[in-house]
Write a protein that holds these residues in place. Structure first.
Motif, PDB file in Angstrom:
ATOM      1  N   ALA A 196       0.792  -1.236   0.000  1.00 28.28           N
ATOM      2  CA  ALA A 196       0.000   0.000   0.000  1.00 28.28           C
ATOM      3  C   ALA A 196       0.821   1.282   0.000  1.00 28.28           C
ATOM      4  CB  ALA A 196      -0.963   0.011   1.186  1.00 28.28           C
ATOM      5  N   GLY A 197       2.128   1.195  -0.274  1.00 32.34           N
ATOM      6  CA  GLY A 197       2.968   2.383  -0.189  1.00 32.34           C
ATOM      7  C   GLY A 197       3.414   2.687   1.227  1.00 32.34           C
ATOM      8  N   ILE A 198       3.003   1.877   2.192  1.00 31.83           N
ATOM      9  CA  ILE A 198       3.346   2.088   3.595  1.00 31.83           C
ATOM     10  C   ILE A 198       4.424   1.111   4.057  1.00 31.83           C
ATOM     11  CG2 ILE A 198       2.469   2.164   5.960  1.00 31.83           C
ATOM     12  CD1 ILE A 198       1.316   4.347   4.210  1.00 31.83           C
ATOM     13  N   ALA A 199       4.261  -0.181   3.756  1.00 34.32           N
ATOM     14  CA  ALA A 199       5.196  -1.196   4.244  1.00 34.32           C
ATOM     15  C   ALA A 199       6.563  -1.070   3.582  1.00 34.32           C
ATOM     16  CB  ALA A 199       4.625  -2.599   4.009  1.00 34.32           C
ATOM     17  N   PHE A 200       6.600  -0.682   2.323  1.00 32.94           N
ATOM     18  CA  PHE A 200       7.852  -0.490   1.589  1.00 32.94           C
ATOM     19  C   PHE A 200       7.554   0.348   0.369  1.00 32.94           C
ATOM     20  CE2 PHE A 200       5.924  -4.451   0.192  1.00 32.94           C
ATOM     21  CZ  PHE A 200       5.908  -4.318  -1.188  1.00 32.94           C
ATOM     22  N   GLN A 201       8.594   0.918  -0.209  1.00 34.45           N
ATOM     23  CA  GLN A 201       8.461   1.721  -1.425  1.00 34.45           C
ATOM     24  C   GLN A 201       8.830   0.843  -2.623  1.00 34.45           C
ATOM     25  OE1 GLN A 201       7.751   5.603  -1.659  1.00 34.45           O
ATOM     26  NE2 GLN A 201       6.518   4.413  -0.238  1.00 34.45           N
ATOM     27  N   PRO A 202       7.902   0.550  -3.495  1.00 27.92           N
ATOM     28  CA  PRO A 202       8.154  -0.446  -4.547  1.00 27.92           C
ATOM     29  C   PRO A 202       9.272  -0.080  -5.508  1.00 27.92           C
ATOM     30  CG  PRO A 202       6.097   0.731  -4.945  1.00 27.92           C
ATOM     31  CD  PRO A 202       6.536   1.085  -3.564  1.00 27.92           C
ATOM     32  N   PHE A 203       9.390   1.196  -5.842  1.00 28.61           N
ATOM     33  CA  PHE A 203      10.388   1.577  -6.838  1.00 28.61           C
ATOM     34  C   PHE A 203      11.798   1.574  -6.260  1.00 28.61           C
ATOM     35  CE2 PHE A 203       6.324   3.423  -8.083  1.00 28.61           C
ATOM     36  CZ  PHE A 203       6.157   2.760  -9.292  1.00 28.61           C
ATOM     37  N   GLU A 204      11.908   1.705  -4.947  1.00 29.36           N
ATOM     38  CA  GLU A 204      13.210   1.574  -4.314  1.00 29.36           C
ATOM     39  C   GLU A 204      13.701   0.131  -4.379  1.00 29.36           C
ATOM     40  OE1 GLU A 204      14.977   4.190  -3.347  1.00 29.36           O
ATOM     41  OE2 GLU A 204      13.293   5.396  -4.075  1.00 29.36           O
ATOM     42  N   LYS A 216      -8.870  -1.289  -1.170  1.00 30.13           N
ATOM     43  CA  LYS A 216      -8.393  -1.731   0.144  1.00 30.13           C
ATOM     44  C   LYS A 216      -7.966  -0.527   0.995  1.00 30.13           C
ATOM     45  CE  LYS A 216      -8.811  -6.048  -1.376  1.00 30.13           C
ATOM     46  NZ  LYS A 216      -9.172  -5.955  -2.798  1.00 30.13           N
ATOM     47  N   TYR A 217      -6.683  -0.390   1.264  1.00 25.21           N
ATOM     48  CA  TYR A 217      -6.225   0.626   2.216  1.00 25.21           C
ATOM     49  C   TYR A 217      -6.499   2.074   1.819  1.00 25.21           C
ATOM     50  CZ  TYR A 217      -3.945  -2.453   5.559  1.00 25.21           C
ATOM     51  OH  TYR A 217      -3.704  -3.377   6.525  1.00 25.21           O
ATOM     52  N   PRO A 218      -6.230   2.502   0.578  1.00 23.75           N
ATOM     53  CA  PRO A 218      -6.449   3.924   0.289  1.00 23.75           C
ATOM     54  C   PRO A 218      -7.879   4.377   0.551  1.00 23.75           C
ATOM     55  CG  PRO A 218      -5.040   2.961  -1.367  1.00 23.75           C
ATOM     56  CD  PRO A 218      -5.547   1.813  -0.537  1.00 23.75           C
ATOM     57  N   SER A 219      -8.857   3.538   0.220  1.00 29.56           N
ATOM     58  CA  SER A 219     -10.245   3.861   0.549  1.00 29.56           C
ATOM     59  C   SER A 219     -10.496   3.659   2.039  1.00 29.56           C
ATOM     60  CB  SER A 219     -11.195   2.987  -0.264  1.00 29.56           C
ATOM     61  OG  SER A 219     -12.484   2.974   0.328  1.00 29.56           O
ATOM     62  N   GLY A 220     -10.294   2.423   2.500  1.00 26.71           N
ATOM     63  CA  GLY A 220     -10.442   2.114   3.919  1.00 26.71           C
ATOM     64  C   GLY A 220     -11.861   1.957   4.403  1.00 26.71           C
ATOM     65  N   GLY A 221     -12.851   2.201   3.543  1.00 30.75           N
ATOM     66  CA  GLY A 221     -14.231   2.179   3.997  1.00 30.75           C
ATOM     67  C   GLY A 221     -15.050   1.013   3.511  1.00 30.75           C
ATOM     68  N   PRO A 264      -5.746  10.588   3.851  1.00 32.47           N
ATOM     69  CA  PRO A 264      -5.046  11.203   4.983  1.00 32.47           C
ATOM     70  C   PRO A 264      -4.865  10.293   6.189  1.00 32.47           C
ATOM     71  CG  PRO A 264      -6.612  12.752   4.042  1.00 32.47           C
ATOM     72  CD  PRO A 264      -6.878  11.427   3.398  1.00 32.47           C
ATOM     73  N   SER A 265      -5.721   9.284   6.345  1.00 27.54           N
ATOM     74  CA  SER A 265      -5.616   8.397   7.507  1.00 27.54           C
ATOM     75  C   SER A 265      -5.000   7.050   7.171  1.00 27.54           C
ATOM     76  CB  SER A 265      -7.013   8.181   8.118  1.00 27.54           C
ATOM     77  OG  SER A 265      -7.867   7.495   7.215  1.00 27.54           O
ATOM     78  N   ILE A 266      -4.474   6.876   5.943  1.00 32.36           N
ATOM     79  CA  ILE A 266      -4.006   5.550   5.543  1.00 32.36           C
ATOM     80  C   ILE A 266      -2.871   5.043   6.425  1.00 32.36           C
ATOM     81  CG2 ILE A 266      -2.496   6.485   3.738  1.00 32.36           C
ATOM     82  CD1 ILE A 266      -3.019   3.934   2.128  1.00 32.36           C
ATOM     83  N   ALA A 267      -1.923   5.887   6.760  1.00 28.86           N
ATOM     84  CA  ALA A 267      -0.800   5.437   7.586  1.00 28.86           C
ATOM     85  C   ALA A 267      -1.274   5.065   8.994  1.00 28.86           C
ATOM     86  CB  ALA A 267       0.281   6.511   7.651  1.00 28.86           C
ATOM     87  N   LEU A 268      -2.161   5.861   9.557  1.00 27.41           N
ATOM     88  CA  LEU A 268      -2.693   5.556  10.891  1.00 27.41           C
ATOM     89  C   LEU A 268      -3.420   4.220  10.892  1.00 27.41           C
ATOM     90  CD1 LEU A 268      -4.125   9.064  11.872  1.00 27.41           C
ATOM     91  CD2 LEU A 268      -2.047   7.990  12.755  1.00 27.41           C
ATOM     92  N   ARG A 269      -4.276   4.017   9.887  1.00 31.17           N
ATOM     93  CA  ARG A 269      -5.037   2.762   9.830  1.00 31.17           C
ATOM     94  C   ARG A 269      -4.131   1.570   9.570  1.00 31.17           C
ATOM     95  NH1 ARG A 269      -7.529   2.800   5.536  1.00 31.17           N
ATOM     96  NH2 ARG A 269      -7.279   4.903   4.675  1.00 31.17           N
ATOM     97  N   ARG A 342     -16.877 -11.315   9.998  1.00 30.57           N
ATOM     98  CA  ARG A 342     -17.921 -11.623   9.041  1.00 30.57           C
ATOM     99  C   ARG A 342     -17.313 -12.332   7.833  1.00 30.57           C
ATOM    100  NH1 ARG A 342     -22.540  -8.774  10.083  1.00 30.57           N
ATOM    101  NH2 ARG A 342     -23.415 -10.414   8.761  1.00 30.57           N
ATOM    102  N   LEU A 343     -18.136 -13.110   7.168  1.00 27.39           N
ATOM    103  CA  LEU A 343     -17.698 -13.826   5.977  1.00 27.39           C
ATOM    104  C   LEU A 343     -17.781 -12.890   4.770  1.00 27.39           C
ATOM    105  CD1 LEU A 343     -19.578 -17.150   6.694  1.00 27.39           C
ATOM    106  CD2 LEU A 343     -17.086 -16.924   6.499  1.00 27.39           C
ATOM    107  N   GLY A 344     -16.665 -12.719   4.088  1.00 23.41           N
ATOM    108  CA  GLY A 344     -16.680 -11.832   2.932  1.00 23.41           C
ATOM    109  C   GLY A 344     -15.302 -11.694   2.328  1.00 23.41           C
ATOM    110  N   TRP A 345     -15.273 -11.302   1.036  1.00 23.54           N
ATOM    111  CA  TRP A 345     -14.010 -11.070   0.358  1.00 23.54           C
ATOM    112  C   TRP A 345     -13.548  -9.645   0.631  1.00 23.54           C
ATOM    113  CZ3 TRP A 345     -13.016 -15.793  -0.413  1.00 23.54           C
ATOM    114  CH2 TRP A 345     -13.946 -16.679  -0.925  1.00 23.54           C
ATOM    115  N   SER A 346     -12.340  -9.356   0.200  1.00 30.67           N
ATOM    116  CA  SER A 346     -11.690  -8.064   0.382  1.00 30.67           C
ATOM    117  C   SER A 346     -11.115  -7.950   1.784  1.00 30.67           C
ATOM    118  CB  SER A 346     -12.626  -6.892   0.075  1.00 30.67           C
ATOM    119  OG  SER A 346     -11.876  -5.726  -0.205  1.00 30.67           O
ATOM    120  N   TRP A 347     -10.552  -6.765   2.090  1.00 28.51           N
ATOM    121  CA  TRP A 347      -9.894  -6.531   3.377  1.00 28.51           C
ATOM    122  C   TRP A 347      -9.487  -5.061   3.473  1.00 28.51           C
ATOM    123  CZ3 TRP A 347      -4.658  -5.549   2.058  1.00 28.51           C
ATOM    124  CH2 TRP A 347      -4.218  -6.124   0.856  1.00 28.51           C
ATOM    125  N   ALA A 348      -8.940  -4.691   4.622  1.00 25.68           N
ATOM    126  CA  ALA A 348      -8.463  -3.336   4.925  1.00 25.68           C
ATOM    127  C   ALA A 348      -9.590  -2.354   5.209  1.00 25.68           C
ATOM    128  CB  ALA A 348      -7.553  -2.785   3.824  1.00 25.68           C
TER     129      ALA A 348
END
Length: 399
Positions: A196-204, A216-221, A264-269, A342-348
């Motif tokens: 998600a751009g948080i755990a590591f920087q892909p281009f590095e 997933k994470y960028p939306s969070g909802g 704005p809350s992606i890193a916190l979440r 709950r039973l369902g696909w997706s995450w974050a």
């Protein structure tokens, strides 16, 4: 010119609000038709470099703003949006592959991306092979003259192995070096939804293209579908951009607004869910009937050492592998007994989820003899409440 008809006066009303309005949330601009001040502007405005607006499908201030912020999130310079995470994966496939080419895909990659290769790409004369993501030399052995695209995923889907991305990229670069002068080098594309751009920087870590399910994470909802494809290479970006336009892919401004609200809350979440997930994964390791818990931050989980070297955080997923002697029906009963999960696909999203899998049906390498697996996605609930829910449901597993 004065118009007497009410409809005409309302449609062509002269009022324009004053400039200078500023608020926390970016403005939401909705348009299919974009208006031009004169014929010259209509004929000369270029949509390809974000210097102007030509049609809603090509971008609005809202979607351009989201793209720029997402590029910053992942350390890239160019970003494009599409209607889902799967849509950006298939967009990359279609941008870089043509009949007679080959794509290499990790065996543990996202299932629908593999299915697209097995069905649509195969029908178009594009071949594919699956490689062991945990063995860079296996990737090197499988790269052939027709290989034009190599997919990467960190961590792997469902079983969450964390690969050595720099080593995999190095194998591809070595293959490209051996083809010096080839006008179509092999492109590496990473599904970076987990990171998600948080755990590591892909281009590095050396990848050419990074895609992410903004669902997933960028939306969070858990309420919007969208995907992004990011690169630092202008030529690659232009190739993807033109393919996107030819396919007619675009996103709605209201959906872009939802992702802008979540960023704005992606890193916190991310970090909050990371902490809860590690605590619950460690607890689950100690439970009877559980033979392995898969989570890159846990010692013994595949790729743990590589995760320690290359990442600083982990996503909200862990998977529990149950004893092979426990029937799938009892594992299903365990899932049904959960109340907060709950039973369902997706995450974050904010709510915790679970889903059972039969590994033999989704893997061709390494997991055929394993027992049933349940993947857990940890939401924002109390860790204590989630642990209590798991404990009571384990009674159904053993009862």
């Amino acid at each position: 010119m004065k118009h007497d008809d009410l409809s005409t006066r309302l449609i062509h009303h002269p009022y324009k609000p004053p400039e200078g309005f500023e608020a926390v949330a970016p403005g939401v601009y909705k348009a299919s038709t974009v208006l031009f001040p004169n014929v010259e502007a209509l004929r000369t405005t270029d949509w390809k470099d974000k210097s102007g607006y030509t049609y809603g499908l090509h971008g609005t201030p809202t979607t351009f703003t989201l793209e720029e912020r997402l590029a910053t999130l992942e350390g890239g310079t160019h970003c494009l949006l599409a209607p889902s995470g799967l849509a950006v994966m298939t967009l990359v496939d279609m941008a870089f592959l043509r009949s007679g080419d080959e794509v290499l895909i990790p065996d543990n990659a996202y299932g629908p991306g593999k299915t697209f290769a097995e069905a649509e790409l195969a029908a178009w004369g594009i071949t594919h092979r699956f490689y062991d993501a945990m063995d860079p030399d296996d990737l090197a052995r499988q790269i052939g003259p027709a290989t034009r695209l190599v997919w990467l995923e960190a961590a792997g889907s469902i079983t969450l192995e964390f690969p050595d991305l720099p080593a995999l990229v190095a194998r591809v670069r070595a293959a490209n070096a051996a083809r010096a002068g080839d006008q179509r080098p092999i492109v590496t594309a990473l599904d970076n939804t987990w990171g998600a751009g948080i755990a590591f920087q892909p281009f590095e870590l050396g990848v050419d293209v990074s895609v992410q399910a903004l669902t997933k994470y960028p939306s969070g909802g858990a309420d919007v579908l969208m995907g992004s494809v990011i690169t630092r290479d202008l030529a690659l970006h232009r190739k993807i951009l033109l393919t996107r336009i030819r396919l007619g892919l675009g996103v709605g401004s209201n959906d872009a607004e939802l992702v802008l609200r979540g960023l704005p809350s992606i890193a916190l979440r991310y970090h909050a869910q990371d902490a809860s997930t590690r605590e619950l994964a460690a607890w689950m390791q100690q439970q009877p009937g559980v033979v392995q818990v898969l989570h890159p931050a846990l010692p013994g989980s595949p790729g743990h050492a590589t995760w320690q070297r290359d990442a600083s955080a982990a996503a909200c997923l862990f998977s529990a592998v149950f004893d092979a002697g426990i029937p799938q029906a009892r594992v299903d009963a365990f899932c049904d007994a959960l109340r907060l999960f709950r039973l369902g696909w997706s995450w974050a999203g904010p709510i915790s989820l679970c889903a059972p899998y039969e590994l033999a049906s989704i893997r061709s390498q390494g997991w055929q003899e394993a027992g049933a697996l349940v993947r857990f996605a940890i939401g924002l609930e109390s860790v204590q409440d989630l642990r209590a829910d798991l404990a009571q449901a384990l009674g159904a597993l053993h009862g």
